[in-house]
Design an enzyme around this catalytic site. Sequence first.
Site, short mmCIF file in Angstrom:
data_model
loop_
_atom_site.label_atom_id
_atom_site.label_comp_id
_atom_site.label_asym_id
_atom_site.label_seq_id
_atom_site.Cartn_x
_atom_site.Cartn_y
_atom_site.Cartn_z
N GLU A 178 0.84 -1.21 0.00
CA GLU A 178 0.00 0.00 0.00
C GLU A 178 0.87 1.25 0.00
OE1 GLU A 178 -2.79 0.02 3.25
OE2 GLU A 178 -3.97 -1.62 2.39
N GLU B 236 -5.98 -7.40 -0.31
CA GLU B 236 -6.28 -7.24 1.12
C GLU B 236 -7.60 -6.50 1.30
OE1 GLU B 236 -3.06 -5.62 3.68
OE2 GLU B 236 -4.65 -4.43 4.63
C1 IDC Z 1 -2.36 -3.25 10.70
C2 IDC Z 1 -2.51 -4.37 11.71
C3 IDC Z 1 -2.13 -3.84 13.08
C4 IDC Z 1 -0.73 -3.29 13.04
C5 IDC Z 1 -0.62 -2.24 11.96
C6 IDC Z 1 0.82 -1.77 11.83
O1 IDC Z 1 -3.82 -4.85 11.67
O2 IDC Z 1 -2.20 -4.89 14.01
O3 IDC Z 1 -0.43 -2.70 14.30
O4 IDC Z 1 -1.03 -2.76 10.70
O5 IDC Z 1 0.90 -0.71 11.03
C7 IDC Z 1 -3.83 -1.89 6.02
C8 IDC Z 1 -2.48 -2.48 6.00
C9 IDC Z 1 -2.28 -3.44 7.15
C10 IDC Z 1 -2.94 -2.92 8.42
C11 IDC Z 1 -4.45 -2.89 8.16
C12 IDC Z 1 -5.28 -2.44 9.38
O6 IDC Z 1 -2.14 -3.09 4.78
O7 IDC Z 1 -0.89 -3.60 7.35
O8 IDC Z 1 -2.64 -3.81 9.44
N1 IDC Z 1 -4.71 -2.01 7.03
O9 IDC Z 1 -4.91 -1.15 9.77
N2 IDC Z 1 -4.38 -1.12 5.10
C13 IDC Z 1 -5.59 -0.72 5.50
C14 IDC Z 1 -5.82 -1.28 6.75
#
Ligand code: IDC
Length: 381
Positions: A218, A306
Amino acid sequence: MRKNFGKIVLTAIMSIALLCGCERNFSSNSHTNNHSSGYSSKESQSSSDESSKWDIPDFFSSSESSLPSGDSGNSAGTPVSTHGQLSVNGTNLVDKNGNPYQLRGMSTHGLTWFPDFVNEQAFLTLRDDWNTNVVRLAMYVDEWNNGQCYMNNKQGSRDILEKGVELCIKLDMYAIIDWHVLNPGDPLKYTNEAIEFFDSISKKYSDSPNVIYEICNEPNSGASWEGSIKPYAEKVIPVIRANDPDAVIIVGTPTWSQDIDRALSNPLSYNNIMYALHFYADTHRDDLRNRLKSCVNGGLPVFVSEFGCCDASGGGGNNFSETEKWLSLLDELNISYCNWALADKNETCCAILGSGGANGGWNDSQLSESGKWIRSWFKNH
Ligand code: IDC
């Protein structure tokens, strides 16, 4: 005395958790702030009441798993032996016979944060009970200097990633190798590291039709298609192609993989490329679905590598009616998708409850609301 003893035990558990590389649930979730388009204000909410605590994955539980029946080796009828090398034809992912084929499955959480979920029983459960055919292996690149991410732990990250790929090969499932760029938002920052990584991993798996490469999860923080992502892709894709000429490659798009229209107006010139669209159902709704429809109508091959049923922070409430609208549309358009995430962290988006263990064979009482819903979706659609 008792109280002190309790404190000592707690401190010891926390230290073990830290040493084991448990990640901090960053309550600020800074990547979800300052979004310029497509996000609602919900995204800046913290993910859960627990968001400022250290999360201790359930490394120590030894849950008895009631495994689904199924051959744990390559067997006729399982995904890769049936569908073989995938490729892209127009907007469609197609199988070795040229028939439209859809990948559906779970994404791991950060591999080095939840390594215990990378095991044969868990993946076998995803294949045979959850009825999925792909596992996305999310390797965070450099998440706010977390010591367990690739930049600080190359070998450890590679080891767990390769374990995941080998399991998918053994179980005849597809595997997505995800260079999980989130921080830094601009994938160009680690182009040299990405080239080194993708060169070596694509050499290793050049003969495996199982493997799909996702070169930047992303891009964000203003990383534009023309200025950053496309130039980055033009450096990394030829490296993979030199080793593995026919692999499908997924390319992230600007603004946390939402601005697929940028790619449509200036696409890459290689074959077998798909562009990532990510959504979190309680944040991204009709606007983004309409963008998806118009880009697919315009000829763009899209892969939803995702998505979450909740909001873009990974927390908040689940919105299953919006999720259903999304997944029905994706099924209709033959667009592949992976749900975030196979982990037992205490956040809405994680599929497994802390009491569920990592070893597969999960029943509903071991799954989160999201986990129950998505398992049922995969089984029934
Ligand atoms: C989130 C995880 C969280 C972690 C965080 C770190 O769920 O536990 O602390 O990342 O930055 C994304 C991302 C994905 C995110 C997820 C939710 O690709 O890495 O994971 N998210 O925030 N894009 C939109 C949402």
